[in-house]
Design an enzyme around this catalytic site. Sequence first.
Site, mmCIF file in Angstrom:
data_model
loop_
_atom_site.group_PDB
_atom_site.id
_atom_site.type_symbol
_atom_site.label_atom_id
_atom_site.label_comp_id
_atom_site.label_asym_id
_atom_site.label_seq_id
_atom_site.Cartn_x
_atom_site.Cartn_y
_atom_site.Cartn_z
ATOM 1 N N ARG A 16 -2.306 13.996 -14.686
ATOM 2 C CA ARG A 16 -1.170 14.316 -13.833
ATOM 3 C C ARG A 16 -0.358 15.470 -14.396
ATOM 4 O O ARG A 16 -0.376 15.734 -15.589
ATOM 5 C CB ARG A 16 -0.291 13.099 -13.591
ATOM 6 N N SER A 105 1.045 9.109 -7.345
ATOM 7 C CA SER A 105 1.458 7.721 -7.522
ATOM 8 C C SER A 105 2.957 7.552 -7.266
ATOM 9 O O SER A 105 3.447 7.901 -6.208
ATOM 10 C CB SER A 105 1.058 7.246 -8.918
ATOM 11 N N HIS A 106 3.707 7.039 -8.269
ATOM 12 C CA HIS A 106 5.137 6.800 -8.054
ATOM 13 C C HIS A 106 5.995 7.879 -8.707
ATOM 14 O O HIS A 106 7.202 7.707 -8.857
ATOM 15 C CB HIS A 106 5.518 5.426 -8.621
ATOM 16 N N LYS A 115 -6.791 9.977 -9.829
ATOM 17 C CA LYS A 115 -7.276 8.687 -10.325
ATOM 18 C C LYS A 115 -8.773 8.639 -10.024
ATOM 19 O O LYS A 115 -9.185 8.994 -8.920
ATOM 20 C CB LYS A 115 -6.557 7.527 -9.626
ATOM 21 N N ASP A 244 4.110 1.229 -3.253
ATOM 22 C CA ASP A 244 4.433 2.479 -3.937
ATOM 23 C C ASP A 244 3.811 3.640 -3.156
ATOM 24 O O ASP A 244 3.228 3.442 -2.086
ATOM 25 C CB ASP A 244 3.952 2.441 -5.398
ATOM 26 N N ASP A 246 1.201 5.485 -3.333
ATOM 27 C CA ASP A 246 -0.222 5.585 -2.987
ATOM 28 C C ASP A 246 -0.851 4.230 -2.682
ATOM 29 O O ASP A 246 -2.063 4.113 -2.581
ATOM 30 C CB ASP A 246 -1.010 6.327 -4.074
ATOM 31 N N ASP A 248 -1.211 1.298 -4.267
ATOM 32 C CA ASP A 248 -1.950 0.397 -5.160
ATOM 33 C C ASP A 248 -1.032 -0.565 -5.902
ATOM 34 O O ASP A 248 -1.495 -1.405 -6.668
ATOM 35 C CB ASP A 248 -2.862 1.163 -6.138
ATOM 36 N N ARG A 249 0.295 -0.469 -5.662
ATOM 37 C CA ARG A 249 1.226 -1.417 -6.294
ATOM 38 C C ARG A 249 2.100 -2.062 -5.222
ATOM 39 O O ARG A 249 2.586 -1.387 -4.325
ATOM 40 C CB ARG A 249 2.103 -0.702 -7.328
ATOM 41 N N HIS A 331 0.573 -3.925 -9.914
ATOM 42 C CA HIS A 331 -0.874 -3.797 -9.708
ATOM 43 C C HIS A 331 -1.441 -5.219 -9.693
ATOM 44 O O HIS A 331 -1.233 -5.974 -10.645
ATOM 45 C CB HIS A 331 -1.540 -3.048 -10.866
#
Length: 468
Positions: A16, A105-106, A115, A244, A246, A248-249, A331
Amino acid sequence: MTYTFDSTVLREYDIRGIIGETLGADDARAIGKGFGTLIRRAGGSMVAVGYDGRVSSPMLEHALVEGLTSTGVNVRKVGMGPTPMLYYAEASAEDVDGGIQITGSHNPANYNGFKMVFQGRPFFGADILKLGEMAEAGDWDVGVGEVETLDVLDDYIARMLTALDGIEEGALSSLRVGWDAGNGAAGPALEKLAARLPGEHHLLYTDVDGNFPNHHPDPTVEANLEDLRQLVAEKNLDFGIAFDGDGDRIGAIDGEGRVIWGDQLLMIYAEDLLKERAGATIIADVKASRALFDSVSANGGKPLMWKTGHSLIKSKMKETGSPLAGEMSGHVFFADTYYGFDDALYAGIRLIAASARLGKSVTELRGAMPDMLNTPEMRFQVDESRKFAAIDEVKERLAAATGVEVNATDGVRVNTADGWWLLRASNTQDVLVARAESDTPEGLDRLMAQIDEQLAASGLERGPQAGH
């Protein structure tokens, strides 16, 4: 031809950087060349590529695909969507050998990253460093790969809905749920999903906007759940679920507006799953409440405390055959009737399923949990060169202490008569993380004093809170 990445970009769990400063099209191209070469050399030929809703994502996707195909690897573009949709495209298709999701992501809007999944396993740590070494050496295969575009969204949603198989429609028809996509990449998938779910569903911020105009999409920060809380209160809903950036959380609140933290969600999922799979190993990270580990044991499961980090947890699940794992960060990984990756949309459906199968509302399940007094995750800046050394010093001092029980799985987690406290070094930032949990306010004060005492002995103190 060789390429050198900015020193801050190739990280332990992902790649990132800041767009226009440390990350751009040339980096994406070099990542594609390295990943494509590794796939080719492992006998693979097809990589799935997806991206999130950030403004910079399409530009990075274009360059990544160029890099991948220049090695002779074929690319299946699945377009914009949540990270788990890309994981699904990789896991569900026999002809796909790897996957890359472009996502920040966040992180703040000007960040982005990647990822990756390599032949069904997480690609992290040494794998990511290898991409840097290959770029420095120009060690890339050359070929001409083909590109195809495939819309997997409907298949992905149909697959997630199988989580409700075997539950009577009547048990779900009166459900009323609030959802907050936070203008993240999960929005369009959530709209299609909610349209097919039984019950009544109220959706917030499903239009994708990489500037996140309503609130930052990190459901582990309580302030970001305020709009969802108001929605649940105004409409008198059963519970609310947030994602979040994307997808995934997961974050959740019950019908009374109480937050259901990551370890508390895992308690619900584990109670449900262990009815079918007695004796199963359930994994949680070192930041999780003692109440979770006790609950897993009480329900006939084997609790396993493991290191924080989604790639590390996924690897441990494969190693132990665990059907369920989770982290405080939201997650959650289901490998019982799903693929073992972290998918917040699927976790939302599993919360609906667990409530129906256990015959209790989410509010009842949350209300039955023991009232533990715990601190939020405290994060404070420590020089990169000191963070791991300080933890080693704490370990040494505690080894000589009496009456303390130390778990050194990831940093130090210390059990005392008052409860437990944790001190660990972040793998992704120059930060130490602390957390404590007790049954009483006085106990919590004593635990915090022990943390401060250990920090002081290493010449450190709990300074101002560091962000993610």
